[in-house]
Design a protein around this motif. Structure first.
Motif, PDB file in Angstrom:
ATOM      1  N   ALA A 166      56.108  32.737-138.015  1.00  8.58           N
ATOM      2  CA  ALA A 166      54.471  32.945-137.563  1.00  8.58           C
ATOM      3  C   ALA A 166      54.279  34.898-137.469  1.00  8.58           C
ATOM      4  N   VAL A 167      55.560  35.086-138.241  1.00  9.17           N
ATOM      5  CA  VAL A 167      55.237  36.700-138.410  1.00  9.17           C
ATOM      6  C   VAL A 167      54.264  37.564-138.341  1.00  9.17           C
ATOM      7  N   GLY A 168      52.750  37.128-138.285  1.00  9.70           N
ATOM      8  CA  GLY A 168      51.174  37.975-138.517  1.00  9.70           C
ATOM      9  C   GLY A 168      51.897  37.791-136.653  1.00  9.70           C
ATOM     10  N   ASP A 169      51.406  36.334-136.119  1.00  3.73           N
ATOM     11  CA  ASP A 169      51.252  36.466-134.747  1.00  3.73           C
ATOM     12  C   ASP A 169      52.300  37.531-133.779  1.00  3.73           C
ATOM     13  N   TYR A 170      53.536  36.971-134.569  1.00  2.00           N
ATOM     14  CA  TYR A 170      54.900  38.349-133.763  1.00  2.00           C
ATOM     15  C   TYR A 170      54.458  39.296-133.975  1.00  2.00           C
ATOM     16  N   PHE A 171      54.311  39.427-135.257  1.00  2.24           N
ATOM     17  CA  PHE A 171      54.036  41.149-135.059  1.00  2.24           C
ATOM     18  C   PHE A 171      52.905  42.321-133.968  1.00  2.24           C
ATOM     19  N   GLU A 172      51.717  40.684-134.028  1.00  2.00           N
ATOM     20  CA  GLU A 172      50.826  41.121-133.092  1.00  2.00           C
ATOM     21  C   GLU A 172      51.236  41.385-131.424  1.00  2.00           C
ATOM     22  N   HIS A 173      52.106  40.118-130.962  1.00  2.00           N
ATOM     23  CA  HIS A 173      52.545  39.948-130.026  1.00  2.00           C
ATOM     24  C   HIS A 173      53.615  41.750-129.494  1.00  2.00           C
ATOM     25  N   GLN A 174      54.436  41.867-130.677  1.00  2.00           N
ATOM     26  CA  GLN A 174      55.515  42.631-130.312  1.00  2.00           C
ATOM     27  C   GLN A 174      54.879  43.763-130.107  1.00  2.00           C
ATOM     28  N   MET A 175      53.920  43.881-130.499  1.00  2.00           N
ATOM     29  CA  MET A 175      53.224  45.696-130.545  1.00  2.00           C
ATOM     30  C   MET A 175      52.260  45.316-128.981  1.00  2.00           C
ATOM     31  N   ASN A 176      52.296  44.407-128.944  1.00  2.00           N
ATOM     32  CA  ASN A 176      51.601  44.558-127.053  1.00  2.00           C
ATOM     33  C   ASN A 176      52.555  44.736-126.141  1.00  2.00           C
ATOM     34  N   LEU A 177      53.390  44.075-126.911  1.00  2.00           N
ATOM     35  CA  LEU A 177      54.482  44.616-125.177  1.00  2.00           C
ATOM     36  C   LEU A 177      54.454  45.999-125.244  1.00  2.00           C
ATOM     37  N   VAL A 178      54.894  47.001-126.905  1.00  2.00           N
ATOM     38  CA  VAL A 178      55.375  48.145-126.563  1.00  2.00           C
ATOM     39  C   VAL A 178      53.795  48.427-125.358  1.00  2.00           C
ATOM     40  N   ALA A 179      52.421  48.346-125.838  1.00  2.00           N
ATOM     41  CA  ALA A 179      51.545  48.736-125.240  1.00  2.00           C
ATOM     42  C   ALA A 179      51.450  48.517-123.814  1.00  2.00           C
ATOM     43  N   ASP A 180      52.000  47.266-123.508  1.00  2.00           N
ATOM     44  CA  ASP A 180      52.074  47.457-122.080  1.00  2.00           C
ATOM     45  C   ASP A 180      53.216  48.292-122.166  1.00  2.00           C
ATOM     46  N   LEU A 181      54.236  48.885-122.089  1.00  2.00           N
ATOM     47  CA  LEU A 181      55.507  49.767-122.226  1.00  2.00           C
ATOM     48  C   LEU A 181      54.703  50.831-121.523  1.00  2.00           C
ATOM     49  N   ILE A 182      53.762  51.029-122.411  1.00  2.00           N
ATOM     50  CA  ILE A 182      53.212  52.558-122.588  1.00  2.00           C
ATOM     51  C   ILE A 182      52.323  52.122-121.324  1.00  2.00           C
ATOM     52  N   GLY A 183      52.001  51.691-121.026  1.00  2.00           N
ATOM     53  CA  GLY A 183      50.643  51.444-120.676  1.00  2.00           C
ATOM     54  C   GLY A 183      49.346  51.604-120.728  1.00  2.00           C
ATOM     55  N   LEU A 184      49.025  50.938-122.045  1.00  2.00           N
ATOM     56  CA  LEU A 184      47.437  51.229-122.461  1.00  2.00           C
ATOM     57  C   LEU A 184      46.826  50.540-121.913  1.00  2.00           C
ATOM     58  N   PRO A 185      45.661  50.708-121.340  1.00  2.00           N
ATOM     59  CA  PRO A 185      45.444  49.395-120.693  1.00  2.00           C
ATOM     60  C   PRO A 185      44.433  48.367-121.564  1.00  2.00           C
ATOM     61  N   ALA A 186      44.541  47.234-120.345  1.00  2.00           N
ATOM     62  CA  ALA A 186      44.346  46.442-121.579  1.00  2.00           C
ATOM     63  C   ALA A 186      42.518  45.801-122.207  1.00  2.00           C
TER      64      ALA A 186
END
Lengths: 231, 231
Positions: free
Chosen positions: A211-231
């Motif tokens: 599920a590469v697409g889902d995986y990609f989106e998920h990883q990018m969200n993890l990074v966004a969390d790390l940076i602290g971008l508001p959901a």
DNA sequence: TGTACATCAGTGAACGCGCGTTCACTGATGTAC
DNA sequence: TGTACATCAGTGAACGCGCGTTCACTGATGTAC
């Protein structure tokens, strides 16, 4: 329009056709782009190309510049299509745009982010356009920071002074006023983005993640969390 | 030792010499490895190589396999040189070993992690050796997890079911018993590691980060924090 | 231990290919008066 | 508006190169009796 400028227009059209044909050829030949092949596809004799490009390397450089531009535009457009205030959406849009562009143009992606081409030295002109995406990402983080919305995940590791200095210089060059810690994490996200796209495009994920697409989106969200971008 | 096995030994020595010479040639030619060039360096006629490798692609495959092995061994040795109980040290040692190996063997690194070689299809044999590093990393995380030492950074993004399924399959294959969330972050670290090394080796950091070594160590520590490896 | 035969490594010529680049050229298009 | 000249695009032959691969061959090394 004067006669002279007609000739000039035909000339630029020809240059465009050469570049377009070369881009198509890249898709099959990989970086081993051949002038003769391009000429063949256009239906012209190889030596005629020298009216437009002084050498194969110059054609390659033109292609690289165009590819950076194409990728940069795709990323910029994706960010602009999101609400100016929603920095997480903009960040994710940029990431997805990069992935989509790479999927649609794998060989050009390889040209930009793959192994250096043997015997080809990228001239200085290619440095600035290469920075578009990371600048875009940094800008998004800067907007979130300026709005006081950034909530970076707390991690124990401090920023070493040497690295802080490098980041400081970049921030001053851009005048973005970003804290070094934020740019540090932007860079992490930037590396993660291209690292993952490279893995996917070059087939390094085959047989592991389906599920590469889902995986990609998920990883990018993890990074966004790390940076602290508001959901 | 019988006469026959003397001949066999000379033969394997010759195969080794060919591979060693080809590896050296890679450093200058990049992936455009030429049989004739290798033969020239050895001081042999090109057609003689066909006694040892049925084609250029087979030689390339052998080199790729050897490179994976070399990288995998370097990483494994680095981990083993650290205290068995210090999982963060082992994790960082693996990361550093990968970077050091890539720095010492940039073209081979490109062969493994750069653009696919035009006209060359990696055979199945190359899939398994390619997994060594990520398995090593996952093993380190599993050890920390089993010891109850893992303190992953809390991030908001949940794991999508599709991705969870993919990760579950990999975990079951390996029998490591790792929670999906942990493997997810191991993969993030794996991508970050190779993403950053690729950036560095291919010159994508030139002109931005000067203190590359410090920067690398720092980023790898951030990832270790994220996974929750104890300091 | 000696001899007849089989195996194998390496040679060198050749095939057919494609490449980037140069050069003198032919015509067509544009410019100046 | 018409003519003489200059500019430019594209041609086609050629140069010199390197490539992977094949093939019949020569000698040396190994094997069987």
């Amino acid at each position: 329009m004067s006669a002279a400028s007609v000739r000039a227009r035909v000339r630029t059209e020809m240059i465009e056709e050469i570049k377009a044909t070369a881009r198509k050829r890249l898709a099959t030949d990989g970086a081993g782009l051949s002038l003769r092949g391009v000429a063949r596809d256009i239906g012209i004799v190889a030596s005629a190309l020298y009216r437009y490009f002084p050498s194969r390397d110059d054609l390659l450089t033109a292609l690289i510049l165009e590819s950076y531009e194409s990728l940069g535009n795709a990323a910029t457009r994706a960010a602009d299509a999101r609400p100016a205030g929603d920095q997480r959406a903009r960040w994710l849009a940029v990431c997805t745009a990069v992935r989509d562009w790479a999927t649609a143009n794998p060989t050009e992606y390889g040209l930009l982010y793959g192994s250096p081409i043997p015997g080809y030295d990228a001239p200085r002109d290619t440095v600035a356009p290469a920075a578009t995406v990371v600048l875009l990402l940094a800008g998004i983080a800067a907007d979130a920071e300026a709005a006081g919305l950034l909530r970076p995940a707390p991690l124990a590791t401090p920023l070493p002074d040497t690295v802080r200095g490098d980041l400081r210089m970049l921030i001053d060059q851009q005048g973005s006023g970003l804290p070094e810690e934020v740019l540090d994490r932007v860079f992490l996200g930037w590396t993660q983005l291209f690292g993952l796209v490279t893995f996917e495009i070059f087939g390094r994920l085959d047989g592991t993640i389906n599920a590469v697409g889902d995986y990609f989106e998920h990883q990018m969200n993890l990074v966004a969390d790390l940076i602290g971008l508001p959901a």
